[in-house]
Design a protein around this motif. Structure first.
Motif, mmCIF file in Angstrom:
data_model
loop_
_atom_site.group_PDB
_atom_site.id
_atom_site.type_symbol
_atom_site.label_atom_id
_atom_site.label_comp_id
_atom_site.label_asym_id
_atom_site.label_seq_id
_atom_site.Cartn_x
_atom_site.Cartn_y
_atom_site.Cartn_z
ATOM 1 N N THR A 19 0.800 -1.261 0.054
ATOM 2 C CA THR A 19 0.026 0.009 0.000
ATOM 3 C C THR A 19 0.947 1.197 -0.075
ATOM 4 O O THR A 19 1.989 1.233 0.972
ATOM 5 N N LEU A 20 0.528 2.048 -0.896
ATOM 6 C CA LEU A 20 1.402 3.312 -1.029
ATOM 7 C C LEU A 20 0.564 4.485 -1.010
ATOM 8 O O LEU A 20 -0.669 4.350 -1.485
ATOM 9 N N GLU A 21 1.155 5.649 -0.501
ATOM 10 C CA GLU A 21 0.583 6.916 -0.796
ATOM 11 C C GLU A 21 1.089 7.818 -1.991
ATOM 12 O O GLU A 21 2.269 8.002 -2.074
ATOM 13 N N ILE A 22 0.190 8.038 -2.883
ATOM 14 C CA ILE A 22 0.542 8.968 -3.925
ATOM 15 C C ILE A 22 -0.144 10.186 -4.073
ATOM 16 O O ILE A 22 -1.015 10.593 -3.204
ATOM 17 N N TYR A 23 0.098 11.040 -4.990
ATOM 18 C CA TYR A 23 -0.119 12.456 -4.901
ATOM 19 C C TYR A 23 -0.540 12.865 -6.288
ATOM 20 O O TYR A 23 0.156 12.957 -7.289
ATOM 21 N N CYS A 24 -1.897 12.674 -6.533
ATOM 22 C CA CYS A 24 -2.550 13.004 -8.017
ATOM 23 C C CYS A 24 -4.181 13.360 -7.982
ATOM 24 O O CYS A 24 -4.647 13.302 -6.704
ATOM 25 N N ASP A 25 -4.826 13.549 -8.806
ATOM 26 C CA ASP A 25 -6.096 13.879 -9.095
ATOM 27 C C ASP A 25 -6.769 12.297 -9.052
ATOM 28 O O ASP A 25 -6.712 11.565 -9.758
ATOM 29 N N GLN A 26 -7.572 12.328 -7.995
ATOM 30 C CA GLN A 26 -8.512 11.030 -7.738
ATOM 31 C C GLN A 26 -9.425 10.802 -8.887
ATOM 32 O O GLN A 26 -9.338 9.497 -9.224
ATOM 33 N N LEU A 27 -10.129 11.797 -9.509
ATOM 34 C CA LEU A 27 -10.741 11.515 -10.903
ATOM 35 C C LEU A 27 -10.377 10.812 -11.692
ATOM 36 O O LEU A 27 -10.547 9.670 -12.650
ATOM 37 N N HIS A 28 -8.855 11.379 -12.229
ATOM 38 C CA HIS A 28 -8.071 11.142 -13.197
ATOM 39 C C HIS A 28 -7.423 9.684 -12.926
ATOM 40 O O HIS A 28 -7.373 8.795 -13.834
ATOM 41 N N LEU A 29 -7.231 9.352 -11.738
ATOM 42 C CA LEU A 29 -6.613 7.841 -11.312
ATOM 43 C C LEU A 29 -7.734 7.112 -11.560
ATOM 44 O O LEU A 29 -7.340 5.950 -12.050
ATOM 45 N N ARG A 30 -8.781 7.277 -11.005
ATOM 46 C CA ARG A 30 -9.958 6.271 -11.015
ATOM 47 C C ARG A 30 -10.568 6.191 -12.583
ATOM 48 O O ARG A 30 -10.796 5.097 -13.110
ATOM 49 N N GLN A 31 -10.583 7.129 -13.150
ATOM 50 C CA GLN A 31 -10.868 6.882 -14.706
ATOM 51 C C GLN A 31 -9.802 6.296 -15.426
ATOM 52 O O GLN A 31 -10.333 5.191 -16.220
ATOM 53 N N SER A 32 -8.567 6.455 -15.186
ATOM 54 C CA SER A 32 -7.423 5.543 -15.959
ATOM 55 C C SER A 32 -7.541 4.202 -15.517
ATOM 56 O O SER A 32 -7.424 3.350 -16.190
#
Length: 472
Positions: A351-364
């Protein structure tokens, strides 16, 4: 007011830059040479005149050492002191100013009065005198004989030297000017010949058109200084040819993608309008047309999203995300789809913590997961693996077994509307008609990440590489 573009001057041509540099260099070098030659000749004449003056001074001093009864007898002997010398003059006075002898019609007493009198010959005491329209080098020395002090003035006419120097300067400047012009002409010819390969390249470049993008410049026909330029230009042509090819395929693909739903809408409408029908038939037609129009609308919106992301027009709303939570939310959404396809979903790694847009990550991730489920064989397992890379970034991989993607197709799988084979075109639901992977790549790159793919006989793996969250 004129714009900045109008005020901006055109850069000076290479030919003029080189010619100005050569002209400046040649002028400086020739000027230094001329100055050195002129200084050397002046010094030579000074040494020559100094030698004459020294001989004259010593000869006169020798005559003054004799025993003479009267000044008249001394004058007779002084007349014989210097013979065989042309353009030399001397005068002898007592210290109180009485003239004993002078062999010249020129009176040097005025010039000699301001000269420093030396006890012996010294070259530093030689001075220039202007008298009667002529120029002399003169020297004043003092001699004491038997308690009587004499003032000896010697001078040499240097008119011949000055005439020679003037003629020499004229000849020298003429030669310098001719040499400079000849050098500039040679430099211009060298530049013209040196730029000949560039003119040849320009001629070859003129043959390149949008329908002749296969033309390449030959590195064997240019000097080694231009090889890197030609290679870079050829590489640019490779990229342009690839871009034009993709654009041509994209235009063809989008035409095919749009033609099917539009044909369906037109055909259904024409059939229903061919004769009167019940209202429920018209309603059924409208629902069918609405479905096709919604599909077209989604395609257009997806294409606009990709275009914005590719041009940096999408500003991600980055936040701290937990990979385990995001993957679990994704599995909850796709459980029914996976069960219907008899596919098992699992997650591995850390499990990692990342820094990005949640909507963009989920869509991808949604596009990648739906793609993996569609192409995984029944009864198999689709895996999402998450681990930290050696570059200290998060790698999130979506892995599915099944038929491999052909190696020739791997560079194009993220292109819009690209299909590896016709069988994949059957799957047109979900993330759009051939846009799912392109959207995923655009969204990840908008967040500063990368999306890559590998495929072999055992599995196909899409990997998202995204920055980790910075820990305080």
């Amino acid at each position: 007011m004129m714009s900045n573009r109008k005020l901006r001057l055109r850069p000076m041509s290479i030919t003029w830059r080189v010619l100005m540099f050569v002209a400046l260099t040649v002028t400086i070098c020739l000027s230094l040479m001329a100055s050195l030659l002129n200084s050397s000749i002046n010094h030579h004449f000074l040494q020559q005149d100094a030698g004459e003056l020294e001989v004259m001074t010593h000869a006169i001093e020798h005559q003054l050492q004799g025993n003479f009864i009267s000044n008249d007898e001394l004058a007779v002997e002084l007349e014989k002191a210097v013979s065989g010398h042309h353009g030399v003059y001397y005068q002898v006075h007592t210290i109180d100013g009485a003239n004993i002898y002078s062999n010249s019609q020129y009176d040097f007493s005025t010039s000699a009065a301001s000269a420093q009198m030396a006890d012996k010959f010294e070259i530093d005491n030689i001075q220039l005198w202007e008298l009667g329209g002529k120029t002399f080098r003169g020297l004043v020395t003092g001699v004491e004989v038997s308690g009587v002090a004499y003032k000896v003035t010697t001078a040499i006419d240097i008119g011949f030297h000055l005439t020679f120097l003037e003629e020499f300067k004229y000849s020298l400047w003429t030669i310098m000017t001719g040499s400079c012009l000849l050098t500039l002409l040679a430099a211009w010819l060298a530049i013209y010949q040196g730029l000949r390969p560039l003119r040849g390249l320009s001629h070859d470049v003129e043959d390149i058109q949008t329908n002749k993008m296969n033309v390449r410049l030959d590195t064997g026909k240019v000097p080694k200084e231009l090889i890197d330029l030609v290679q870079s230009f050829n590489q640019m042509l490779d990229r342009l040819e690839e871009g034009f090819s993709r654009l041509a395929h994209f235009s063809t693909d989008i035409a095919h993608e749009l033609r099917t739903p539009l044909t369906n809408i037109i055909t259904q409408t024409q059939v229903n309008l061919s004769r009167p029908r019940e209202s429920d038939k018209y309603q059924e037609m409208l629902f069918s047309n609405l479905e096709e129009l919604e599909q077209l609308s989604k395609m257009v919106n997806d294409m606009l999203g990709i275009a914005k992301a590719s041009n940096g027009l999408i500003k991600p709303n980055k936040q701290l995300l937990n990979t385990a939570n995001e993957i679990q939310a994704l599995f909850d959404f796709f459980d029914a789809f996976a069960d219907e396809a008899d596919i098992t979903l699992q997650t591995t790694g850390s499990t990692l913590e990342i820094y990005c847009d949640q909507l963009h990550l989920r869509q991808s991730l949604s596009n990648l997961l739906s793609n993996a489920i569609r192409h995984a064989p029944k009864g198999s397992t689709v895996t999402i693996d998450c681990h930290e890379s050696v570059e200290k970034t998060a790698n999130i991989s979506v892995i599915n077994p099944g038929q491999p993607i052909p190696e020739a197709s791997l560079p194009y799988v993220f292109d819009r509307f690209y299909r590896v084979d016709k069988s994949r075109k059957k799957h047109s639901k979900g993330t759009g008609l051939g846009l799912g992977l392109a959207i995923a790549k655009a969204m990840i790159e908008a967040n500063g990440g990368r999306l890559s793919v590998t495929s072999d006989q055992h599995k196909t793996q899409f990997t998202i590489n995204i920055p980790l969250a910075v820990k305080d």
